[in-house]
Design a protein around this motif. Sequence first.
Motif, PDB file in Angstrom:
ATOM      1  N   LYS A  95     -55.756 -75.052 -13.070  1.00  0.00           N
ATOM      2  CA  LYS A  95     -55.685 -75.440 -11.663  1.00  0.00           C
ATOM      3  C   LYS A  95     -56.603 -76.614 -11.366  1.00  0.00           C
ATOM      4  N   LEU A 133     -54.993 -79.813 -12.795  1.00  0.00           N
ATOM      5  CA  LEU A 133     -53.843 -80.316 -12.046  1.00  0.00           C
ATOM      6  C   LEU A 133     -54.238 -80.897 -10.694  1.00  0.00           C
ATOM      7  N   ALA A 157     -47.288 -75.977 -12.988  1.00  0.00           N
ATOM      8  CA  ALA A 157     -47.171 -75.831 -11.541  1.00  0.00           C
ATOM      9  C   ALA A 157     -46.153 -74.748 -11.189  1.00  0.00           C
ATOM     10  N   ALA A 186     -42.622 -76.574  -6.620  1.00  0.00           N
ATOM     11  CA  ALA A 186     -43.489 -75.391  -6.585  1.00  0.00           C
ATOM     12  C   ALA A 186     -43.278 -74.602  -5.297  1.00  0.00           C
ATOM     13  N   VAL A 232     -51.656 -76.848  -5.663  1.00  0.00           N
ATOM     14  CA  VAL A 232     -50.710 -77.913  -5.329  1.00  0.00           C
ATOM     15  C   VAL A 232     -51.197 -78.678  -4.103  1.00  0.00           C
TER      16      VAL A 232
END
Length: 370
Positions: free
Chosen positions: A95, A98, A163, A251, A285
């Motif tokens: 996480k 990303l 994701a 996502a 995200v």
Amino acid sequence: MATESSALPDTGANADVSKFSLPWFAVGLALVLSLAWTTRFLEKNLPTWFDWVWLKSVEYPVYAIALGLVGSGIIGLLGIREKVASAFRTEFFIKTGLVLLGASIHLHMIAKAGSRGVLQALILVCAVFFFTWWLAGKLKIGATLRALLASSVAICGVSAAIAAAGAVRASREQIAYTATLVILFALPSIFILPWIAKTLALTQAVAGAWIGGNIDTTAAVAAAGAIVGEEALQIAAIVKAAQNVMMGVVAVALTLYFALHVEKRGTQSTSNVGKDLWARFPKFVIGFIVASVVATLYVQSGGASAGIQAANTLRAYFLILAFVSIGLEFRITKLLAEGWRPVVAFGTATVFNLAVALVIASILFADFEA
């Protein structure tokens, strides 16, 4: 009601506290860090030690997962897997990596190709995703692995699969399996696509858009684009960046689909559905999008590129740690049951992607001038 932590079940942060031992945690962390350092060392030095062209385009996931698998075998033989597993913080590493990836997705870069790059990304991602989803369903592949396969082949390879994994609660084995397929198909594409582009006499712009819309890893896109030419390299990078932005959209869509359809949550009240969607939504995200916006504003305001480069370097290290941890926790027995079907689905979707992307690129970039 399930919580987000059940996606990519974390043997580190979410492990049973009674099993935590600081000395063994230190041993496990030292193992992860040493394998990560070895990954970086091999990535930088193997291409110079051996005069093999393909090695120049091998990205760190290859070395990281391979070293992680070796490490998994060693700690298994030594019988210390459960003792050191608390240090394998896969979910945290993924996480964080990303979120930092967003810093390399600059929205102004996408604007350079105007509506063409965005339109190609939208059409191609939707077409390839739904084709892969449909084909994997026909082959009776489970919904979770279907989501990873479709996301990876349609958007941006391993990053998209990760994701998607947060939204559909995929296992680490499924992530590693998908990452392996991405790498196996991306490497030969580096040489095959430029050869096809030359054979078909494609323009630099068309070839770049085609390559950027097909190859699923950034380094491989850059390598293939560079073989064709400088303009092709630039267009390929822009098209790939436009597709990367779709990662957040997919996502969100997968979160809704799995919560309301796959897991049959349609009978809940509106408030409960909303809480459930928020609980399972991969919140990194949001960080990815915020990082992208901040990086874009930073660059547009004349900020030094050193800051972005530092974020990219940090991102690479976190993702290396994540892939090493995935390898360390990998259980091949859980994937043997998948058989040949995922490989057929991914390979067929790749061919479909090649054909559709060529048509779209030939139409949208036929008269493009840099």
